[in-house]
Scaffold this active site. Sequence first.
Site, PDB file in Angstrom:
ATOM      1  CG  ASP A   8       4.814  -2.495  -4.693  1.00 29.20           C
ATOM      2  OD1 ASP A   8       5.598  -2.735  -3.763  1.00 29.20           O
ATOM      3  OD2 ASP A   8       4.122  -1.452  -4.745  1.00 29.20           O
ATOM      4  CG  LEU A   9       1.607  -5.304   0.270  1.00 31.45           C
ATOM      5  CD1 LEU A   9       0.503  -6.290  -0.086  1.00 31.45           C
ATOM      6  CD2 LEU A   9       2.277  -5.723   1.588  1.00 31.45           C
ATOM      7  CG  ASP A  10       2.996  -0.985   1.206  1.00 28.09           C
ATOM      8  OD1 ASP A  10       2.065  -1.503   1.839  1.00 28.09           O
ATOM      9  OD2 ASP A  10       4.178  -0.996   1.587  1.00 28.09           O
ATOM     10  CB  THR A  16      -0.592   0.198   2.855  1.00 28.82           C
ATOM     11  OG1 THR A  16       0.000  -0.304   1.665  1.00 28.82           O
ATOM     12  CG2 THR A  16      -1.307  -0.913   3.592  1.00 28.82           C
ATOM     13  CE  LYS A  44       2.386   7.016  -3.467  1.00 25.40           C
ATOM     14  NZ  LYS A  44       1.295   7.252  -4.429  1.00 25.40           N
ATOM     15  CB  SER A 113       6.539  -5.802  -0.598  1.00 22.49           C
ATOM     16  OG  SER A 113       6.381  -4.725   0.298  1.00 22.49           O
ATOM     17  CB  ALA A 114      10.374  -1.768  -0.121  1.00 22.63           C
ATOM     18  CE  LYS A 144       9.988  -3.045  -4.719  1.00 21.33           C
ATOM     19  NZ  LYS A 144       8.506  -3.008  -4.635  1.00 21.33           N
ATOM     20  CD  GLU A 168       6.878  -1.365  -7.740  1.00 20.97           C
ATOM     21  OE1 GLU A 168       6.278  -0.314  -7.419  1.00 20.97           O
ATOM     22  OE2 GLU A 168       7.530  -2.035  -6.941  1.00 20.97           O
ATOM     23  CG  ASP A 169       2.422   1.982  -5.906  1.00 23.64           C
ATOM     24  OD1 ASP A 169       3.322   1.151  -5.681  1.00 23.64           O
ATOM     25  OD2 ASP A 169       2.044   2.831  -5.082  1.00 23.64           O
TER      26      ASP A 169
END
Length: 216
Positions: A8-10, A16, A44, A113-114, A144, A168-169
């Site tokens: 995942d990115l953010d 971010t 998120k 990422s979404a 997601k 994942e966060d």
Amino acid sequence: NNIACLFDLDGVLVDTAVYHYQAWKALANSLGFDFTKAQNEQLKGVNRMRSLQLILEWGGVQKTAEEQEALATVKNDNYVGMISKMTAAEVLPGSVELLEALRAAGIKIALGSASKNSGLILERTNLAHLFDAIVDGNHVTTSKPDPEVFIKGAELLDTDPSRCIVFEDAQAGVQAAIAGKMKVVGIGEPENLTGADVVVKDLSAITVEEIKALIN
Ligand code: BG6
Ligand code: MG
């Protein structure tokens, strides 16, 4: 016998999540209400339009589809203004080191990422070159907790889902990984990451060996 890692990115690689929160909070405030930090956790990993719909529900505000598009654009313009100024200094601790160590170990890496803004973020933070494949909000039709984004990443890396590890966060992202029959490393606080195989505070707190040990 290969394994693959899907990031995942953010909130996992870059900080971010705080910009998303600021931009959504400004939008909600402009409509005359606010939402809590606990409610923000539910945003998120969730795509832009679904996030807006949740916020409007919390505020008890009804908007037409056309108005929703306009509100999402206001939020995104504000958000893009913030991320356009990002630098590599905003990459979260351990991210570059872990991505480079995985590459050195011959393990393939995809983004899952979404966000529809992942290209801009990866470019601004100088992370793009570390990925073998990119799957983001421009490539999927579901949000997601649907596993689509991670299934596509596994396909692009030519790796069976049972041999993929997701980082994942977000609770929605952990659910997506589980639905995709993948292993999942939670990043953050365990209470927000129910079902993760392991939870660490950031990517500096896990090694390639520990990641490999999650498979079999
Ligand atoms: C996810 C974030 O990575 O991307 C969500 O966790 C966000 O908060 C989603 O809504 C979509 O991002 P964007 O950049 O396409 O609005
Ligand atoms: Mg995230």
